[in-house]
Write an enzyme that holds these catalytic residues in place. Structure first.
Site, PDB file in Angstrom:
ATOM      1  N   ASP A  73     -18.321 -12.416  -5.489  1.00  0.00           N
ATOM      2  CA  ASP A  73     -18.555 -13.848  -5.374  1.00  0.00           C
ATOM      3  C   ASP A  73     -17.311 -14.611  -5.832  1.00  0.00           C
ATOM      4  OD1 ASP A  73     -20.058 -16.010  -4.685  1.00  0.00           O
ATOM      5  OD2 ASP A  73     -21.081 -16.160  -6.610  1.00  0.00           O
ATOM      6  N   HIS A  89     -15.811 -28.379  -6.287  1.00  0.00           N
ATOM      7  CA  HIS A  89     -16.759 -27.743  -7.227  1.00  0.00           C
ATOM      8  C   HIS A  89     -16.070 -27.442  -8.549  1.00  0.00           C
ATOM      9  CE1 HIS A  89     -19.734 -25.027  -8.926  1.00  0.00           C
ATOM     10  NE2 HIS A  89     -18.847 -24.054  -8.946  1.00  0.00           N
ATOM     11  N   GLU A 123     -26.881 -22.351  -5.692  1.00  0.00           N
ATOM     12  CA  GLU A 123     -25.483 -22.539  -5.302  1.00  0.00           C
ATOM     13  C   GLU A 123     -25.383 -22.297  -3.808  1.00  0.00           C
ATOM     14  OE1 GLU A 123     -22.646 -20.254  -7.611  1.00  0.00           O
ATOM     15  OE2 GLU A 123     -22.623 -21.750  -9.216  1.00  0.00           O
ATOM     16  N   GLU A 133     -23.538 -21.353  -0.671  1.00  0.00           N
ATOM     17  CA  GLU A 133     -22.312 -20.589  -0.407  1.00  0.00           C
ATOM     18  C   GLU A 133     -22.314 -20.064   1.028  1.00  0.00           C
ATOM     19  OE1 GLU A 133     -21.377 -17.655  -3.342  1.00  0.00           O
ATOM     20  OE2 GLU A 133     -21.889 -18.974  -5.025  1.00  0.00           O
ATOM     21  N   ASP A 171     -26.647 -18.394  -4.236  1.00  0.00           N
ATOM     22  CA  ASP A 171     -26.339 -17.642  -5.461  1.00  0.00           C
ATOM     23  C   ASP A 171     -27.039 -18.334  -6.638  1.00  0.00           C
ATOM     24  OD1 ASP A 171     -25.026 -15.829  -7.158  1.00  0.00           O
ATOM     25  OD2 ASP A 171     -23.431 -17.266  -7.544  1.00  0.00           O
ATOM     26  N   ARG A 217     -28.093 -21.881 -15.612  1.00  0.00           N
ATOM     27  CA  ARG A 217     -26.937 -22.457 -16.305  1.00  0.00           C
ATOM     28  C   ARG A 217     -26.991 -22.290 -17.812  1.00  0.00           C
ATOM     29  NH1 ARG A 217     -23.579 -22.364 -12.147  1.00  0.00           N
ATOM     30  NH2 ARG A 217     -24.292 -23.678 -10.417  1.00  0.00           N
ATOM     31  N   GLN A 261     -26.090 -18.706 -18.507  1.00  0.00           N
ATOM     32  CA  GLN A 261     -24.654 -18.574 -18.206  1.00  0.00           C
ATOM     33  C   GLN A 261     -23.790 -19.119 -19.345  1.00  0.00           C
ATOM     34  OE1 GLN A 261     -23.637 -20.201 -14.365  1.00  0.00           O
ATOM     35  NE2 GLN A 261     -21.478 -19.664 -14.521  1.00  0.00           N
ATOM     36  N   LYS A 302     -26.790 -14.757 -13.065  1.00  0.00           N
ATOM     37  CA  LYS A 302     -26.654 -14.678 -11.613  1.00  0.00           C
ATOM     38  C   LYS A 302     -27.404 -13.475 -11.032  1.00  0.00           C
ATOM     39  CE  LYS A 302     -23.085 -17.714 -11.264  1.00  0.00           C
ATOM     40  NZ  LYS A 302     -22.953 -18.792 -10.267  1.00  0.00           N
ATOM     41  N   THR A 351     -30.147 -13.172  -5.400  1.00  0.00           N
ATOM     42  CA  THR A 351     -29.251 -13.841  -4.462  1.00  0.00           C
ATOM     43  C   THR A 351     -29.955 -13.817  -3.113  1.00  0.00           C
ATOM     44  OG1 THR A 351     -27.350 -12.991  -5.697  1.00  0.00           O
ATOM     45  CG2 THR A 351     -26.915 -13.834  -3.477  1.00  0.00           C
ATOM     46  N   GLU A 382     -23.187 -29.743 -10.832  1.00  0.00           N
ATOM     47  CA  GLU A 382     -22.257 -30.817 -10.464  1.00  0.00           C
ATOM     48  C   GLU A 382     -23.004 -32.116 -10.195  1.00  0.00           C
ATOM     49  OE1 GLU A 382     -19.600 -30.152  -7.082  1.00  0.00           O
ATOM     50  OE2 GLU A 382     -20.184 -28.070  -7.252  1.00  0.00           O
TER      51      GLU A 382
END
Lengths: 436, 436
Positions: free
Chosen positions: A139, A146, A207, A209, A241, A245, A248, A261, A265, A382
């Protein structure tokens, strides 16, 4: 780099499979994405091609002898995954595309139509599976928008780390928890601080992607150029993904994200081939004027003009309340893949630059795709500044991160004047509470 | 947790395979590690058991009907990898161990000896292969001594990050470049700064680690206790997680190491089973008094008394000059695996704690194993303070990081009063320049 636009991309071409000719459909004759499906447990999974609302069963098609392929190619298309097919490279991919285009074109003769029609399976009778046995999942982190906004959300400053414009940053992901669109995402549990204990994540995020499957590169073969890398691009899909948070933030120093993560997925089922995407190749986003010099292996004139892909993406959120009230989902972001700072071929080049081999069927993903504006953020970290700026749904509910019952759906579409628009199909999952 | 010490661990037991009875050998009757080997390209790879200087061909042994196993077990032992065997779990592992112990014991009758002897292959006729198709490779960071000294080398302060004692930190590694002991390590190329260009790494390092193969855990099955995790431990090996420190320093923010690690990982060929290691289980290293409270799922009384393994390790470095002068390698570290802050079962527990499934044949590694003293550092980053404190080889050469032509060899040995000592075999590779 070889980007071929030929008659398989002609916008006027129609299929005798009528569902393929709807102008708003993702899967016209010009697309022909590949996947792996199964109809029931008595038959093994097998490769198929999506056309309109049907799936063309490739092993069944081979039996009709309507398509001429070499013996290796036929063997590869009779496997339960596309790994062997991907290993054959772009020449086989192109040949198959041209053959299928003829077989499914409205000009095909009656005998051909009859033979091929017998190999079509309605999509509602198919269970879609992972198209490959994914040996390694990598990834990346290639959106400069971002990177800036994530930095702002986490560290309070929208600054770029000095390495961002020097190399495409990436981490190894988890293969075992990659799932095809459909199954729910279980909210993960974890430890989020020295005294947090073990509890459900309170900052579950998506996320947006774009992923791509590759064909094998040799171990230790250096240097490996960006034009060579482009030839190892088999095809593209959408990737969610999912990220926790809070987990993380606690775990990521010094080795990066791990359990934040690895819980899941989600990918779209269909691989839109590099061939189908040829008309939508564009110049990569301009490099920033103060960017440090690039390593020589990452440059090429062809890449500078056609290294990126113009692919419009949308993220739609529908809460349980909205669903129950019959309200449609709310589109919360519309970024474009062409805005990534690094292209897919540059990611492959960098990946192989230390000598590491890629295997056919490896999945590489772009990292969050975010547009220049905050409203086109590819994740909630974000968009909501790590929850500090929640937004409101049409149902009146507020969202800083995902709630149980939320559905996140991605879509992707390539559009260009003079060409038939093609799409990527669904990449969707609901957030649920884990079982007790 | 079930740790069974039985007659297969009796120190007096001898084998009729005489090479197994050498007191300094790694592979006595009490060990019986598993691996996958091939003798020539006409025959497929197959599982084997190491005994002294021979390999017992398991599919051949099944043909002799000297060993009674269920049909599933027989099918699993006829595969080209041990994944299916690992999936059967500890009961099958124990049953096979007991059967083989009887067949290879000196008290076996003449007919048995004759049948079994026909299935022995001299080790020099075997090419050892990866014992499993490794779906995912996870690398932890569980030595508190390594964490402190690595921090000192990189950041100038021997401090622990607050998360270290809260959870076992890890990152996903690369599966495609894992190789069995023997092939050389190609010095990787990479980008090490904004203006470095693309060039060979100048800070190539080894990392001494202990790896373990696991059996499948269910997706989303929570909570998952440390005692359950222990039952998913199939067996252990040595791992060299080669690292390029200059590439790592530049790329690792914010997502952790990527190309600094992915170019190669070397493992020993033989998996020493959890059963063979039972007598060497000891209490894990004492937790630091100020450690934050652990998540409930990471605790158990049985684990607190027997969660760790007393495994002495050595790292030997031999330069090209030393080799050419006929000088033996220099032992540069002698740490012990029992000093890790987190045990193998705790690593599995943490790995599964967010709902992520492990697959049979996944390889998990401990991260660098370093002892309390700098002289027992499991990597050169620590030992030489990132090259600031080089050391001298018997040849008079100085080393801050590895030079081309250096050979790095790991060994591992479990010893306990009253028990036969067992070893892990070789984990060795030379450093070479990549081909032009």
């Amino acid at each position: 780099m070889s980007i071929i636009i030929d008659e398989t991309h002609e916008s006027s071409a129609q299929s005798w499979v009528q569902s393929a000719n709807r102008m708003d459909g993702d899967f016209p004759l010009q697309n022909l994405p590949m996947g792996v499906f199964r109809t029931d447990m008595r038959h093994p999974p097998r490769p198929g091609i999506r056309i309109g609302s049907s799936v063309l069963d490739l092993p069944a098609l081979l039996e009709t002898q309507s398509v001429r392929l070499g013996e290796h190619e036929q063997v590869a298309l009779r496997q339960t995954t596309l790994n062997a097919w991907m290993a054959l490279g772009r020449r086989s991919s192109s040949a198959l595309r041209r053959s299928l285009f003829e077989l499914l074109h409205e000009r095909a003769n009656a005998r051909t139509r009859e033979a091929v029609a017998a190999c079509l399976v309605p999509i509602e009778d198919c269970t879609m599976l992972l198209p490959a046995s994914i040996g390694d999942f990598t990834d990346f982190y290639t959106s400069i928008h971002h990177a800036r906004r994530a930095s702002e959300a986490v560290r309070g400053e929208a600054t770029l780390h000095p390495n961002f414009q020097s190399i495409p940053i990436a981490y190894h992901g988890r293969s075992s928890s990659i799932a095809v669109s459909g199954p729910p995402c279980h909210r993960p549990y974890g430890v989020t601080g020295a005294t947090s204990g073990y509890r459900p994540s309170e900052k579950l995020d998506f996320e947006l992607e774009v992923g791509f499957y590759v064909s094998e590169t040799a171990y230790g073969k250096l240097p490996f150029t960006v034009d060579e890398a482009d030839r190892h691009l088999f095809g593209f899909c959408l990737v969610n993904d999912w990220s926790a948070r809070d987990i993380q933030r606690w775990e990521a120093f010094p080795l990066g994200p791990f359990l934040a993560k690895s819980f899941m997925t989600t990918t779209s089922a269909w691989i839109v081939t590099a061939e189908a995407l040829a008309p939508f190749r564009v110049a990569p986003a301009a490099r920033e004027p103060d960017a440090p010099p690039l390593a020589a292996e990452l440059t090429s004139a062809a890449h500078a003009s056609l290294g990126a892909i113009d692919l419009s993406l949308t993220v739609t959120l529908q809460s349980r309340l909205m669903r129950e009230a019959g309200m449609p989902g709310m589109v919360i972001a519309r970024p474009n893949f062409k805005d990534q700072y690094w292209s897919a071929a540059q990611m492959i080049t960098h990946h192989a630059s230390n000598g590491c081999s890629l295997r056919s069927g490896d999945l590489i993903s772009s990292g969050t795709v975010s547009g220049p504006e905050r409203e086109d953020s590819g994740c909630l970290l974000e968009r909501t500044r790590d929850g500090q700026s929640p937004f409101t749904l049409p149902s009146g509910e507020s969202r800083s991160y995902l709630s149980d019952g939320d559905t996140i759906a991605f879509s992707g579409r390539c559009t260009r004047e003079g060409f038939r628009s093609i799409g990527f199909g669904a990449c969707v999952a609901d957030v649920v509470n884990p079982p007790a």
